[in-house]
Design a protein around this motif. Sequence first.
Motif, PDB file in Angstrom:
ATOM      1  N   LEU A 198       0.840  -1.199   0.000  1.00 35.39           N
ATOM      2  CA  LEU A 198       0.000   0.000   0.000  1.00 35.39           C
ATOM      3  C   LEU A 198       0.874   1.248   0.000  1.00 35.39           C
ATOM      4  O   LEU A 198       2.061   1.201   0.352  1.00 35.39           O
ATOM      5  CB  LEU A 198      -0.919  -0.001   1.224  1.00 35.39           C
ATOM      6  N   ALA A 199       0.262   2.354  -0.349  1.00 33.67           N
ATOM      7  CA  ALA A 199       1.020   3.607  -0.413  1.00 33.67           C
ATOM      8  C   ALA A 199       1.544   4.019   0.957  1.00 33.67           C
ATOM      9  O   ALA A 199       2.695   4.454   1.096  1.00 33.67           O
ATOM     10  CB  ALA A 199       0.138   4.717  -0.993  1.00 33.67           C
ATOM     11  N   ILE A 200       0.715   3.905   1.980  1.00 38.93           N
ATOM     12  CA  ILE A 200       1.085   4.311   3.341  1.00 38.93           C
ATOM     13  C   ILE A 200       0.960   3.135   4.301  1.00 38.93           C
ATOM     14  O   ILE A 200       1.908   2.730   4.959  1.00 38.93           O
ATOM     15  CB  ILE A 200       0.200   5.483   3.831  1.00 38.93           C
ATOM     16  N   GLY A 201      -0.246   2.563   4.386  1.00 39.77           N
ATOM     17  CA  GLY A 201      -0.477   1.441   5.291  1.00 39.77           C
ATOM     18  C   GLY A 201      -0.370   1.842   6.744  1.00 39.77           C
ATOM     19  O   GLY A 201      -0.487   3.018   7.101  1.00 39.77           O
ATOM     20  N   GLY A 202      -0.186   0.866   7.596  1.00 37.82           N
ATOM     21  CA  GLY A 202      -0.008   1.158   9.005  1.00 37.82           C
ATOM     22  C   GLY A 202      -1.267   1.013   9.827  1.00 37.82           C
ATOM     23  O   GLY A 202      -2.307   0.533   9.366  1.00 37.82           O
ATOM     24  N   LEU A 203      -1.155   1.434  11.081  1.00 37.44           N
ATOM     25  CA  LEU A 203      -2.197   1.213  12.079  1.00 37.44           C
ATOM     26  C   LEU A 203      -3.542   1.815  11.662  1.00 37.44           C
ATOM     27  O   LEU A 203      -4.593   1.187  11.808  1.00 37.44           O
ATOM     28  CB  LEU A 203      -1.734   1.793  13.415  1.00 37.44           C
ATOM     29  N   HIS A 204      -3.524   3.049  11.131  1.00 36.59           N
ATOM     30  CA  HIS A 204      -4.783   3.694  10.765  1.00 36.59           C
ATOM     31  C   HIS A 204      -5.477   2.953   9.627  1.00 36.59           C
ATOM     32  O   HIS A 204      -6.692   2.783   9.632  1.00 36.59           O
ATOM     33  CB  HIS A 204      -4.537   5.155  10.380  1.00 36.59           C
TER      34      HIS A 204
END
Length: 529
Positions: A313-319
Amino acid sequence: MKNISIFNDVIGPVMRGPSSSHTAGSYHLAALASSLLGETPAEAEFLFDPDGSYARCYQTQGSDLAFTAGLLGWPITDDRFPRALALAPAQGLQVRFRVEKLETANHPNTVQIRLRTRSGCSLEASGQSIGGGAVEITLVEGWPVRLDGGCHEILADVDVGSAATAHRALEADDQNLAPVQRFERGGRVLLFARRRNPPPVELRDRLAALPGGVRLFCGAPLSFVKRGPQLFDSAAGMVQLAEKERLSPGRLAARYEAALLGLSEREVLTEMARRVDIMLASVRRGLGQDLPSMQLLQPTAARIFRADAKGGLAIGGLHTRAAVRALAAMHVNCGRGVVCAAPTAGSAGVLPGVLTTLLEEKDMGREQLALALLAAGAIGVIVAERATFAAEVAGCQVEIGAAGAMAAAGVAAAAGGTIRQVCDAAAIAFQNTMGTVCDLVQGIVEIPCHTRNAAAAAAALVNADLVLGGYQNPIPLDETIDAVYAVGLVMPAELRVTSRGGLAMAPSAAALPRLDAGCACRGSYHDPF
């Protein structure tokens, strides 16, 4: 005060999707009408006004299944629910649905119900599903009443000459929650009593023996009976009480619900933990395989989750993962799976997505999650007190918008925020969803509901962080809710569930094919990727 309960009116009901107003509310209307009838109905007819929302979406949102299951006496979570219409004849029940002009249609979700038993006993009633699974029956056999299934409700239709004796009988014990109401017409009197416990056999027999003929209607409660005081009805009052008693937001909410329902605070925590488990289970199922079919969308949450794990994904992460988990819960809701409305089924993904993220990524315990959910519920109490959870009345801003506000408050509470920070997190969440319309594509709780739930879950984490990090909110929660409600009331009907405006009118939306012809029981979807 409206006596808003966190369990009854905000974090609940536990139900099958896709809509708390049209699925859970319909089930509750049928169950309440059936209990008033006093016998199992053999014939039932449901009438909807052509200008109301039921006329357009009673099939796509499972209202027909819910009405039928409610009359059959099944739990709404019963595995037979998707086949209720097909199984009803074998259960001795014939059900019909008609659309025609109703003189009693003073709410978008008005329904007229006609029931008849094999013995010839009949009942005609009118009512509304008013949002979040809550209902009101406003006419019974032509008598104006207001039954909401919040306690044991008794209607006694007696001869005017027997009314005084019947009135004394209904007030002979200490079980009434309010004074007995009296209505009179044409030599008959209707007495209406709201009780903590069901009427004993002795009371029923005493009323039945009165001269002039008596017809008794006894409505069973749909949820916890509200037995005590409401400790606050505004954010300002909530803040004042929490600071006076030096209570955390979650503990304050537990005390509020315990006082209202006559439970211990430990019992409140236990019940809320059960609802946390239902939310977590909806996320797990939505990220799994062999999901129940939706009507317009294919499940994608698991695919996105895997893409994030692979760095795709472009950013991903917890959010993003919170958003995907919210999407997963909505997959279950829209496949008519079991969810916990929070505050409605159309917003049933936001809080599960956030809670699962707190559990799996911030290592928060089950009781901590229950307290966070209670704090979120306290915000919902204020919304229900000052506004509504019905998108039919005020748009999506009071459903997914409210869920986002509640989730932001829950995150702030879980992180140890003060009661003021909890309220401010909810306020700024609402301020950024104000004016959101409800424009269901093809009248189905899928587009744009799924991605709105996902975005609201991610935004809840952001809004909590902004406040915890020092943002000073200048417009308090009470005033924010009042502004949100005022905006909702001036929205045209086309933007409030009717599917006659917004994205619902886009040519591509109208052209979307139905995947399962509106029946969640006709198959399941398996993600091959």
